[in-house]
Enzyme design. Structure first.
Site, PDB file in Angstrom:
ATOM      1  N   TYR A  46       0.831  -1.202   0.000  1.00 41.72           N
ATOM      2  CA  TYR A  46       0.000   0.000   0.000  1.00 41.72           C
ATOM      3  C   TYR A  46       0.870   1.258   0.000  1.00 41.72           C
ATOM      4  O   TYR A  46       0.909   2.026   0.965  1.00 41.72           O
ATOM      5  CB  TYR A  46      -0.913   0.025   1.227  1.00 41.72           C
ATOM      6  CG  TYR A  46      -2.077  -0.937   1.201  1.00 41.72           C
ATOM      7  CD1 TYR A  46      -2.391  -1.682   0.067  1.00 41.72           C
ATOM      8  CD2 TYR A  46      -2.870  -1.103   2.330  1.00 41.72           C
ATOM      9  CE1 TYR A  46      -3.454  -2.562   0.065  1.00 41.72           C
ATOM     10  CE2 TYR A  46      -3.937  -1.988   2.333  1.00 41.72           C
ATOM     11  CZ  TYR A  46      -4.221  -2.721   1.201  1.00 41.72           C
ATOM     12  OH  TYR A  46      -5.292  -3.594   1.219  1.00 41.72           O
ATOM     13  N   HIS A 113      -1.971 -11.747   1.948  1.00 47.84           N
ATOM     14  CA  HIS A 113      -2.803 -10.840   1.166  1.00 47.84           C
ATOM     15  C   HIS A 113      -3.603 -11.569   0.086  1.00 47.84           C
ATOM     16  O   HIS A 113      -4.789 -11.295  -0.122  1.00 47.84           O
ATOM     17  CB  HIS A 113      -1.899  -9.768   0.523  1.00 47.84           C
ATOM     18  CG  HIS A 113      -2.595  -8.498   0.217  1.00 47.84           C
ATOM     19  ND1 HIS A 113      -1.949  -7.291   0.150  1.00 47.84           N
ATOM     20  CD2 HIS A 113      -3.894  -8.208  -0.037  1.00 47.84           C
ATOM     21  CE1 HIS A 113      -2.803  -6.318  -0.143  1.00 47.84           C
ATOM     22  NE2 HIS A 113      -3.991  -6.861  -0.257  1.00 47.84           N
ATOM     23  N   PRO A 167     -16.336  -1.996   2.414  1.00 50.20           N
ATOM     24  CA  PRO A 167     -17.673  -2.061   3.016  1.00 50.20           C
ATOM     25  C   PRO A 167     -18.635  -1.005   2.488  1.00 50.20           C
ATOM     26  O   PRO A 167     -19.843  -1.106   2.712  1.00 50.20           O
ATOM     27  CB  PRO A 167     -17.391  -1.859   4.504  1.00 50.20           C
ATOM     28  CG  PRO A 167     -16.158  -1.004   4.535  1.00 50.20           C
ATOM     29  CD  PRO A 167     -15.328  -1.501   3.388  1.00 50.20           C
ATOM     30  N   GLY A 169     -18.946  -0.379  -0.745  1.00 50.04           N
ATOM     31  CA  GLY A 169     -19.144  -0.634  -2.175  1.00 50.04           C
ATOM     32  C   GLY A 169     -18.225   0.192  -3.040  1.00 50.04           C
ATOM     33  O   GLY A 169     -18.635   0.703  -4.072  1.00 50.04           O
ATOM     34  N   ARG A 170     -16.968   0.313  -2.585  1.00 48.40           N
ATOM     35  CA  ARG A 170     -15.953   1.105  -3.298  1.00 48.40           C
ATOM     36  C   ARG A 170     -16.443   2.532  -3.572  1.00 48.40           C
ATOM     37  O   ARG A 170     -16.154   3.115  -4.604  1.00 48.40           O
ATOM     38  CB  ARG A 170     -15.549   0.390  -4.587  1.00 48.40           C
ATOM     39  CG  ARG A 170     -14.953  -0.996  -4.323  1.00 48.40           C
ATOM     40  CD  ARG A 170     -14.629  -1.732  -5.600  1.00 48.40           C
ATOM     41  NE  ARG A 170     -14.193  -3.100  -5.325  1.00 48.40           N
ATOM     42  CZ  ARG A 170     -12.935  -3.522  -5.353  1.00 48.40           C
ATOM     43  NH1 ARG A 170     -11.971  -2.662  -5.609  1.00 48.40           N
ATOM     44  NH2 ARG A 170     -12.640  -4.774  -5.122  1.00 48.40           N
ATOM     45  N   GLY A 171     -17.194   3.047  -2.613  1.00 47.01           N
ATOM     46  CA  GLY A 171     -17.646   4.434  -2.677  1.00 47.01           C
ATOM     47  C   GLY A 171     -19.085   4.597  -3.114  1.00 47.01           C
ATOM     48  O   GLY A 171     -19.709   5.632  -2.846  1.00 47.01           O
ATOM     49  N   GLY A 175     -23.462   7.256  -1.470  1.00 52.03           N
ATOM     50  CA  GLY A 175     -24.444   8.128  -2.096  1.00 52.03           C
ATOM     51  C   GLY A 175     -23.855   9.333  -2.780  1.00 52.03           C
ATOM     52  O   GLY A 175     -24.586  10.179  -3.310  1.00 52.03           O
TER      53      GLY A 175
END
Length: 294
Positions: A46, A113, A167, A169-171, A175
């Site tokens: 990362y 990983h 968690p 939903g990748r953004g 909303g």
């Protein structure tokens, strides 16, 4: 409780280089600890996250549940094959490197990983009998629920915690995205089937249900998505990632949001169009290892 995922330091969706700095890590981790978010989750791939985290926790190491990962030598991107290494010698080398970068003498949770297709690994039940497995980290959200049929029930049976990445939903479940064109031109999500232009509107319908429930609680949609995960079991610990202190504070609020039984049923019934990931090396998403030979 939820945790903090440092993948943003690797700029996974094409963010600008200057979005992740030591100052960013210091502000994010300081705020997360103040909010009671004590699990800090990183990886040796990362970007510079391990070094930045090490500096940020230097005076607060005893307050942090520190997790990092090993195993990815090369990801299956731009036509290159995935190279995953789980051999013991490599693992020892990587943990020593991570400890140096993190400025500590131990990590609290160490994951592989991805699964090494060339190194046999015990079936989960056999491995757990030899040495208890603490946690499994996998993608899980209202619109990525592959683990619910087999993996999650097994983890519940064996007392293994689940650490859901992605968690939100990748953004999408925040909303904040209202059309395909909201994604920057260089954003990797434009390649992902669930963000494709032809299914984007259909998937917004699922987000609208999340938004409706959020309105009833005077909450943010992302807090509802996190509260749904936290309601699944006491040892489910979502790790949303962000490079913004305000968003981190918002995410932490999901831990105090109590959804009703009817709301949980509405969320359980959500459907999503499109595969969760682009077509990559088969072993990348669904790791398979060879038999032990004995």
């Amino acid at each position: 409780m939820d945790g903090y995922r440092a993948m943003g330091f690797a700029r996974p969706y094409g963010q600008a280089e200057d979005h992740a700095t030591d100052d960013t890590a210091d502000a994010l981790i300081g705020r997360s600890l103040d909010l009671g978010v004590t699990l800090v989750n990183s990886s040796d791939v990362y970007g510079g996250s391990e070094e930045a985290i090490g500096k940020a926790i230097a005076r607060r190491r005893d307050q942090v549940v520190l997790a990092t990962k090993f195993g990815i030598v090369q990801g299956p991107f731009d036509g290159a094959p995935a190279i995953i290494n789980g051999r013991p010698k490599y693992v020892r080398e990587r943990i020593e490197r991570s400890l140096t970068r993190l400025g500590t003498d131990h990590v609290d949770l160490y994951y592989q990983h991805r699964v090494d297709p060339d190194t046999p690994i015990e079936e989960i039940r056999r491995a757990h009998a030899v040495h208890p497995i603490t946690a499994v980290q996998t993608e899980w959200s209202l619109w990525s629920r592959d683990l619910e049929d087999e993996v999650f029930p097994l983890c519940r049976e064996l007392g293994i915690s689940v650490i859901p990445y992605g968690p939100l939903g990748r953004g999408m479940l925040t909303g904040k995205l209202t059309s395909f064109d909201d994604l920057p031109e260089n954003d990797y999500r434009r390649k992902m089937p669930r963000f494709a232009r032809e299914v984007f509107e259909a998937n917004l319908a699922a987000v609208e249900i999340v938004r409706d429930i959020a309105t009833a609680h005077d909450a943010a949609p992302g807090q509802v998505a996190l509260a749904w995960l936290l309601a699944q079991a006491p040892d489910v610990v979502p790790i949303p990632g962000t490079l913004h202190v305000g968003r981190l504070t918002e995410n932490a609020g999901g831990a105090s949001l109590a959804l009703t039984g009817d709301e949980l049923k509405r969320l359980d019934a959500l459907t999503v169009a499109g595969e969760r990931e682009v077509s990559l090396d088969d072993n990348w998403s669904y790791g398979v290892t060879p038999p032990l030979g004995r």
